[in-house]
Design an enzyme around this catalytic site. Structure first.
Site, PDB file in Angstrom:
ATOM      1  N   HIS A  56       0.809  -0.952  -0.019  1.00  0.00           N
ATOM      2  CA  HIS A  56       0.132  -0.068  -0.030  1.00  0.00           C
ATOM      3  C   HIS A  56       0.949   1.288  -0.026  1.00  0.00           C
ATOM      4  CE1 HIS A  56      -2.487  -2.889   2.139  1.00  0.00           C
ATOM      5  NE2 HIS A  56      -3.463  -2.401   1.598  1.00  0.00           N
ATOM      6  N   ASP A  59       2.249   1.542   3.273  1.00  0.00           N
ATOM      7  CA  ASP A  59       3.232   0.723   3.925  1.00  0.00           C
ATOM      8  C   ASP A  59       4.510   1.102   3.631  1.00  0.00           C
ATOM      9  OD1 ASP A  59       0.813  -0.892   4.345  1.00  0.00           O
ATOM     10  OD2 ASP A  59       1.322  -2.206   2.527  1.00  0.00           O
ATOM     11  N   MET A  90       2.372  -5.697  -7.955  1.00  0.00           N
ATOM     12  CA  MET A  90       1.194  -4.781  -7.716  1.00  0.00           C
ATOM     13  C   MET A  90       1.296  -4.170  -6.598  1.00  0.00           C
ATOM     14  SD  MET A  90      -1.322  -5.289  -4.919  1.00  0.00           S
ATOM     15  CE  MET A  90      -2.036  -6.660  -4.087  1.00  0.00           C
ATOM     16  N   GLU A 183     -11.268  -5.729  -5.373  1.00  0.00           N
ATOM     17  CA  GLU A 183     -11.378  -6.956  -4.333  1.00  0.00           C
ATOM     18  C   GLU A 183     -12.520  -6.782  -3.559  1.00  0.00           C
ATOM     19  OE1 GLU A 183      -7.665  -7.012  -2.011  1.00  0.00           O
ATOM     20  OE2 GLU A 183      -8.803  -8.452  -0.390  1.00  0.00           O
ATOM     21  N   LYS A 185     -15.349  -7.700  -0.646  1.00  0.00           N
ATOM     22  CA  LYS A 185     -15.553  -8.467   0.809  1.00  0.00           C
ATOM     23  C   LYS A 185     -17.028  -7.932   1.192  1.00  0.00           C
ATOM     24  CE  LYS A 185     -12.814  -8.286   5.175  1.00  0.00           C
ATOM     25  NZ  LYS A 185     -11.892  -7.828   5.898  1.00  0.00           N
ATOM     26  N   GLU A 219     -10.546 -12.776  -3.114  1.00  0.00           N
ATOM     27  CA  GLU A 219      -9.757 -13.238  -1.984  1.00  0.00           C
ATOM     28  C   GLU A 219     -10.383 -14.239  -1.252  1.00  0.00           C
ATOM     29  OE1 GLU A 219      -7.850 -10.621   1.082  1.00  0.00           O
ATOM     30  OE2 GLU A 219      -8.766 -12.019   2.632  1.00  0.00           O
ATOM     31  N   HIS A 222     -12.364 -13.746   1.805  1.00  0.00           N
ATOM     32  CA  HIS A 222     -13.430 -12.890   1.677  1.00  0.00           C
ATOM     33  C   HIS A 222     -15.000 -13.669   1.153  1.00  0.00           C
ATOM     34  CE1 HIS A 222     -10.771  -9.271   1.783  1.00  0.00           C
ATOM     35  NE2 HIS A 222     -10.753  -9.894   2.760  1.00  0.00           N
ATOM     36  N   ASP A 247      -5.924 -13.247  -4.075  1.00  0.00           N
ATOM     37  CA  ASP A 247      -5.495 -13.158  -2.726  1.00  0.00           C
ATOM     38  C   ASP A 247      -5.610 -14.437  -2.204  1.00  0.00           C
ATOM     39  OD1 ASP A 247      -4.732 -10.683  -3.025  1.00  0.00           O
ATOM     40  OD2 ASP A 247      -5.994  -9.714  -1.796  1.00  0.00           O
ATOM     41  N   ASP A 257     -12.617 -11.799   9.233  1.00  0.00           N
ATOM     42  CA  ASP A 257     -11.624 -12.020   8.259  1.00  0.00           C
ATOM     43  C   ASP A 257     -10.389 -12.620   8.785  1.00  0.00           C
ATOM     44  OD1 ASP A 257     -10.415 -12.182   5.742  1.00  0.00           O
ATOM     45  OD2 ASP A 257     -10.015  -9.722   5.697  1.00  0.00           O
ATOM     46  N   ASP A 259      -7.588 -14.324   7.586  1.00  0.00           N
ATOM     47  CA  ASP A 259      -6.336 -14.278   6.652  1.00  0.00           C
ATOM     48  C   ASP A 259      -5.127 -15.260   7.094  1.00  0.00           C
ATOM     49  OD1 ASP A 259      -7.448 -12.257   5.098  1.00  0.00           O
ATOM     50  OD2 ASP A 259      -6.485 -10.785   6.778  1.00  0.00           O
ATOM     51  N   ASP A 289      -2.249 -13.121   0.550  1.00  0.00           N
ATOM     52  CA  ASP A 289      -2.770 -11.809   1.559  1.00  0.00           C
ATOM     53  C   ASP A 289      -3.095 -12.519   2.912  1.00  0.00           C
ATOM     54  OD1 ASP A 289      -3.559  -9.539   2.366  1.00  0.00           O
ATOM     55  OD2 ASP A 289      -5.487  -9.493   1.190  1.00  0.00           O
TER      56      ASP A 289
END
Ligand code: GLT
Ligand code: MN
Ligand code: MN
Length: 389
Positions: A56, A59, A90, A183, A185, A219, A222, A247, A257, A259, A289
């Site tokens: 991101h 990040d 990405m 994406e 969710k 994902e 999700h 993802d 979620d 993950d 992810d």
């Protein structure tokens, strides 16, 4: 002997800075691991055998960084990429963690917030392009509601569409050649998120000015949060030519979620997913992810990252075994047996075909007698996965 589950660049295994960099913070607890710098994360990922790293905007470059700081951070990151051979397939924008986005970003009721979100996305796209990203993900973490009293979903759709149309033009005008991947969710952090499934995203994409530039980033967790079959969602995206990114992680049913490490829980679903991706020849990133459990220490985070890739490769081998298994293939041949007698009605429509099909007399009772050996086949799959075939 070489480890046959050793990740190689052609496997396109990628992780986000936020995945192996996750510090274990959750809504009820503080961080439990030290934050790693982007450069440290690149080296960690290279050590475990990843191909690429995604990020991101914030990040990599903190939101309040000066332009001098941005330059220093980006150049040290580029050096780490050169030193390790990792690439950035990405990038994405954080449009959810800052308080300004508490009522959404592109769908905020406040036009100034919507404009700010657009600005932030353009700057994020610039940063992604500078580092070579060809896919740009949009996950609308705050694009939703808790009460529908204050926002009209048609307004929200229109604002989201306008934002994406604007950004597509930006991409074209700057010659970035990126593809956008949306994406979905169903909920979390908002009570309900707009466009909650991959299928909903696919429908929405056809309403954009540049549908060819926009695909999806499904994902695992999700779709499973919505109780859906992930592989089916991926197949629909593939069928529509829209599987621009994926993802991978895992999840235990419809709840928050999670993950989790890829394949740690729903092994069979993960198998059918890997088999699908390999069968159709998906050539994009296999992006994990996911993040390590809160109980993990730094060493265990590496075990987590290695585990995601290793499980993928083991399942890929199992998919080969499925293809080469004569008993499985014999059952499949039986299941799909076709004496060719219906071809006179199939294919392109004609009035003659329609008339002839309407006139034909089917023996419904006889047709109903045909069973399918799905129990036998599924047991073979289970035995394959359990390692006794
Ligand atoms: C966040 C979210 C993920 C998205 C990331 C990309 S951000 O970690 O939970 O599902 O893919 O924005
Ligand atoms: Mn998730
Ligand atoms: Mn994701």
């Amino acid at each position: 002997m070489a480890d046959r589950y050793q990740p190689r660049p052609e496997h396109k295994f990628t992780f986000g800075l936020w995945t192996v960099g996750n510090t274990g913070r959750d809504p009820f607890g503080k961080p439990v691991r030290d934050a790693l710098s982007p450069v440290e994360i690149v080296h960690l990922l290279a050590d475990v055998g990843a191909y690429g790293v995604n990020f991101h905007d914030n990040d990599l470059v903190p939101i309040d960084a000066t332009s001098g700081e941005r330059e220093r951070i980006v150049s040290s990151f580029k050096r780490a990429l050169e030193d390790t051979g990792l690439c950035v397939p990405m990038a994405t924008t954080d449009l959810y963690s800052e308080s300004v986005f508490r009522d959404g970003a592109f769908t905020s009721n406040d036009p100034k917030v919507r404009a700010y979100a657009l600005q932030k996305a353009m700057r994020g796209i610039d940063l992604g392009a500078e580092l070579g990203a060809k896919v740009y993900v949009f996950w609308g973490g705050r694009e939703g509601t808790e009460t529908d009293a204050g926002k009209n979903p048609l307004d929200a759709s229109r604002w989201f569409r306008e934002a994406l149309n604007f950004l597509c033009e930006y991409n074209i005008s700057h010659g970035y050649g990126m593809n956008f991947a949306l994406e979905a969710k169903p909920n979390e952090p908002r009570g309900d998120l707009y466009l909650p499934t991959t299928g909903a995203m696919l429908g929405f994409i056809s309403t954009l000015d540049h549908p060819e530039m926009v695909g999806v980033n499904p994902e695992v967790a999700h779709e499973q949060m919505a109780g859906l079959n992930f592989m089916h969602a991926v197949a629909q995206a593939w069928d529509a030519g829209k599987l621009f990114h994926i993802d991978l992680n895992d999840q235990n049913g419809p709840r928050y979620d999670q993950d989790w490490r890829f394949g740690c829980h729903s092994v069979k679903q993960a198998f059918f997913l890997v088999k699908f991706l390999e069968d159709v020849g998906y050539s994009g990133s296999r992006h994990f992810d996911a993040h390590a459990l809160r109980t993990s220490d730094a060493e265990d985070v590496r075990a987590f990252a290695r585990g995601c890739m290793r499980t993928y490769l083991i399942l890929k081998e199992k998919a080969d075994a499925f293809r080469d298994d004569t008993r499985i293939q014999a059952l499949l041949a039986r299941i799909t047996e076709d004496d060719g007698n219906t071809t006179r009605w199939t294919g392109t429509y004609s009035d003659e075909k329609a008339e002839s099909l309407k006139q034909h007399s089917f023996d419904r009772a006889a047709l109903a007698l045909r069973g399918q050996p799905y129990e036998e086949l599924d047991q073979l799959v289970v035995e394959l996965l359990l390692g006794v075939r």
